[in-house]
Design a protein around this motif. Structure first.
Motif: not given
Length: 180
Positions: A84-94, A119-127
């Motif tokens: 499993v891979w997880m990602f979150s999408v927020g607004m930090s680049a704003a 416990r995913p292989r990785e969690h990434r955050r994107f804007s």
């Protein structure tokens, strides 16, 4: 080839479009990627349809959207049994410079708890994308007072590079399965 389910919870389509791009990249590497909104997943057998999962959600008030959080909490055991891979999408680049650097390092407890559970292989955050109509009056005033910028802040090169990394790991996984 690995069967990958790319699930997303999106409020204003930004997360959906990131999930679609991830699915496209996985397919270019020869994997079978099925991209779906969380509300398209019903019943208890949805995980039987995949060998691996990429799961993402928009972030509102420091947390994943309620359907995404509920799905994770309801399927922890099954999620731990597969890649499993997880990602979150927020607004930090704003956000303006110093505030952005703080936000990029900040731990969001509710999201961190989900990551710890799965416990995913990785969690990434994107804007993602932030437009005036996404905020109520109070939120828009606060947004402007902080010096934030409306617009599309997605870093497509970063999204694609991450999808390519996932694809490489899936290719190795498929090779190990064939060999063993």
């Amino acid at each position: 080839m690995v069967q990958v389910l790319v699930l997303h919870a999106s409020a204003h389509h930004s997360t959906q479009e990131i999930a679609s791009r991830i699915g496209e990249r996985l397919r270019t590497h020869g994997h079978d990627a099925d991209v779906r909104a969380l509300d398209q997943v019903t019943g208890g057998h949805w995980l039987d349809q995949c060998d691996a999962l990429v799961l993402g959600s928009a972030i509102h008030n420091g947390a994943w959207l309620p359907p995404a959080e509920a799905l994770v909490r309801g399927a922890v055991r099954q999620l731990r049994d597969r890649p499993v891979w997880m990602f979150s999408v927020g607004m930090s680049a704003a956000l303006p410079g110093p505030v952005r650097r703080f936000a990029d390092r900040a731990v969001q407890p509710r999201i961190a708890e989900l990551v710890d559970l799965v416990r995913p292989r990785e969690h990434r955050r994107f804007s993602g994308v932030i437009r005036r109509e996404h905020l109520d009056r109070k939120g828009a005033v606060f947004f402007r007072l902080l010096g934030c910028r409306y617009g599309d802040h997605r870093d497509w090169a970063a999204v694609e590079a991450w999808a390519d990394e996932i694809a490489a790991q899936l290719t190795k996984l498929a090779a190990r399965r064939r060999a063993g």
